[in-house]
Motif scaffolding. Structure first.
Motif, short mmCIF file in Angstrom:
data_model
loop_
_atom_site.label_atom_id
_atom_site.label_comp_id
_atom_site.label_asym_id
_atom_site.label_seq_id
_atom_site.Cartn_x
_atom_site.Cartn_y
_atom_site.Cartn_z
N ASP A 73 0.86 -1.18 0.00
CA ASP A 73 0.00 0.00 0.00
C ASP A 73 0.90 1.24 0.00
N TYR A 74 0.75 2.07 -1.04
CA TYR A 74 1.57 3.27 -1.17
C TYR A 74 0.79 4.53 -0.80
N THR A 75 -0.34 4.38 -0.16
CA THR A 75 -1.17 5.52 0.19
C THR A 75 -0.43 6.47 1.13
N GLY A 76 -0.25 7.69 0.70
CA GLY A 76 0.37 8.71 1.54
C GLY A 76 1.85 8.54 1.80
N VAL A 77 2.53 7.61 1.08
CA VAL A 77 3.95 7.41 1.35
C VAL A 77 4.77 8.58 0.80
N GLN A 78 5.94 8.76 1.37
CA GLN A 78 6.86 9.80 0.90
C GLN A 78 8.11 9.21 0.29
N CYS A 79 8.50 8.02 0.73
CA CYS A 79 9.65 7.34 0.14
C CYS A 79 9.25 6.81 -1.24
N PRO A 80 10.00 7.14 -2.30
CA PRO A 80 9.63 6.73 -3.66
C PRO A 80 10.01 5.30 -4.04
N TYR A 81 10.58 4.52 -3.11
CA TYR A 81 11.02 3.17 -3.47
C TYR A 81 9.85 2.30 -3.88
N GLN A 82 9.99 1.66 -5.07
CA GLN A 82 8.92 0.83 -5.63
C GLN A 82 9.28 -0.65 -5.67
N GLY A 83 10.42 -1.03 -5.08
CA GLY A 83 10.74 -2.45 -4.97
C GLY A 83 11.57 -3.06 -6.07
N SER A 84 12.23 -2.24 -6.90
CA SER A 84 12.98 -2.79 -8.03
C SER A 84 14.16 -3.66 -7.61
N ARG A 85 14.67 -3.48 -6.40
CA ARG A 85 15.81 -4.28 -5.92
C ARG A 85 15.38 -5.29 -4.85
N GLY A 86 14.08 -5.44 -4.65
CA GLY A 86 13.60 -6.41 -3.69
C GLY A 86 13.24 -5.79 -2.35
N SER A 87 13.09 -6.65 -1.33
CA SER A 87 12.73 -6.21 0.01
C SER A 87 13.89 -6.44 0.96
N PHE A 88 13.93 -5.60 2.01
CA PHE A 88 15.03 -5.68 2.98
C PHE A 88 14.47 -5.53 4.40
N ASP A 89 15.15 -6.20 5.36
CA ASP A 89 14.69 -6.08 6.74
C ASP A 89 15.34 -4.87 7.41
N GLU A 90 15.10 -4.71 8.72
CA GLU A 90 15.57 -3.52 9.42
C GLU A 90 17.08 -3.45 9.55
N ASN A 91 17.78 -4.53 9.21
CA ASN A 91 19.24 -4.52 9.21
C ASN A 91 19.83 -4.38 7.82
N GLY A 92 18.94 -4.27 6.82
CA GLY A 92 19.41 -4.12 5.45
C GLY A 92 19.65 -5.43 4.73
N ALA A 93 19.25 -6.56 5.33
CA ALA A 93 19.44 -7.87 4.71
C ALA A 93 18.23 -8.19 3.81
N PRO A 94 18.46 -8.85 2.67
CA PRO A 94 17.34 -9.23 1.79
C PRO A 94 16.32 -10.09 2.54
N THR A 95 15.06 -9.88 2.26
CA THR A 95 14.01 -10.62 2.95
C THR A 95 12.78 -10.71 2.06
N THR A 96 11.71 -11.24 2.59
CA THR A 96 10.46 -11.37 1.85
C THR A 96 9.62 -10.09 2.00
N SER A 97 8.63 -9.96 1.15
CA SER A 97 7.81 -8.75 1.15
C SER A 97 7.14 -8.49 2.48
N ASP A 98 6.67 -9.56 3.14
CA ASP A 98 5.96 -9.38 4.41
C ASP A 98 6.86 -8.94 5.55
N ASN A 99 8.19 -9.06 5.36
CA ASN A 99 9.13 -8.60 6.38
C ASN A 99 9.87 -7.34 5.96
N ASP A 100 9.41 -6.71 4.90
CA ASP A 100 10.06 -5.50 4.39
C ASP A 100 9.92 -4.38 5.43
N THR A 101 11.04 -3.98 6.02
CA THR A 101 11.03 -2.98 7.09
C THR A 101 12.20 -2.01 6.90
N PRO A 102 11.96 -0.72 6.81
CA PRO A 102 13.07 0.21 6.63
C PRO A 102 13.85 0.42 7.93
#
Length: 236
Positions: A176-205
């Motif tokens: 859901d991109y409603t009201g987001v300010q970060c323009p990242y659209q996922g072209s390089r995948g998802s990352f967890d809070e430590n910057g490690a590659p992960t799945t979409s459901d664990n995508d955390t900045p």
């Protein structure tokens, strides 16, 4: 801000491609969860955002690096009265954000070199004053977000190393991109809070430059970091 490598290489070619201007009107700063995306060259998609054709003219962005910041003007066709309607409903859009994106046609979604990160540094302004309103066209004067007279500072908390931009949210089967300010659209995948590659459901900045922006946008990109690295660390 470092110029994104692909856009830099394209700009140095003998025939770099057709330059495309994209415009986004974002009402989030005035408390409305709404935005419109326009392209005067025709309908197109860039970074997953659909830009619809509209007769938009914007100029006056040039800045020599010294003196006062520019105050561009934007003119939007009022042929369908759509612009009149939104101006009336949302207080002439005063305070809303206006973003101009410049890229080359080959980098648009579906283009020969599709790349949503390939763009020049965006020009980000706010609507300061409506200067003309006719049945044919509505015109505004813009001001830089950092150059608004009468605005008390800080407008938001100033923190050097931590990004405060709203980030996308995983909704079970889509983001859901409603009201987001970060323009990242996922072209390089998802990352967890430590910057490690992960799945979409664990995508955390992580909201840190090295483990968030650099991981998502890659090296030498046009980083949209929402912190203030040029200031001293804020203390409680």
């Amino acid at each position: 801000m470092v110029m994104q490598a692909d856009i830099q290489r394209a700009s140095q070619r003998l025939e770099p491609g057709a330059l495309v201007q994209l415009f986004i009107v974002d009402l989030t700063p005035i408390g409305v969860n709404q935005q419109w995306a326009f392209c005067p060259s025709g309908n197109c998609t860039f970074g997953g955002v659909d830009f619809v054709y509209a007769d938009v003219e914007a100029d006056g962005f040039e800045w020599a690096g010294k003196g006062t910041l520019p105050q561009p003007t934007v003119k939007i066709s009022n042929a369908t009265r759509f612009v009149s309607g939104i101006a009336k409903e949302y207080d002439d859009l005063i305070g809303a954000k206006f973003t101009r994106i410049k890229t080359y046609s080959q980098f648009l979604d579906g283009g020969a070199e599709e790349n949503s990160a390939a763009m020049f540094a965006p020009d980000i302004y706010v609507f300061e004053q409506k200067t003309k309103h006719t049945k044919f066209q509505v015109e505004w004067k813009l001001s830089a977000a950092m150059d608004q007279q009468g605005v008390e500072l800080p407008g938001r908390t100033i923190i050097r190393d931590y990004c405060l931009w709203r980030y996308r949210v995983w909704k079970g089967d889509h983001f859901d991109y409603t009201g987001v300010q970060c323009p990242y659209q996922g072209s390089r995948g998802s990352f967890d809070e430590n910057g490690a590659p992960t799945t979409s459901d664990n995508d955390t900045p992580s909201r840190r430059f090295d483990t968030c922006c650099k991981k998502r946008f890659g090296p030498n990109a046009n980083y949209p970091f929402g912190g203030f690295p040029g200031v001293s660390r804020m203390r409680a």
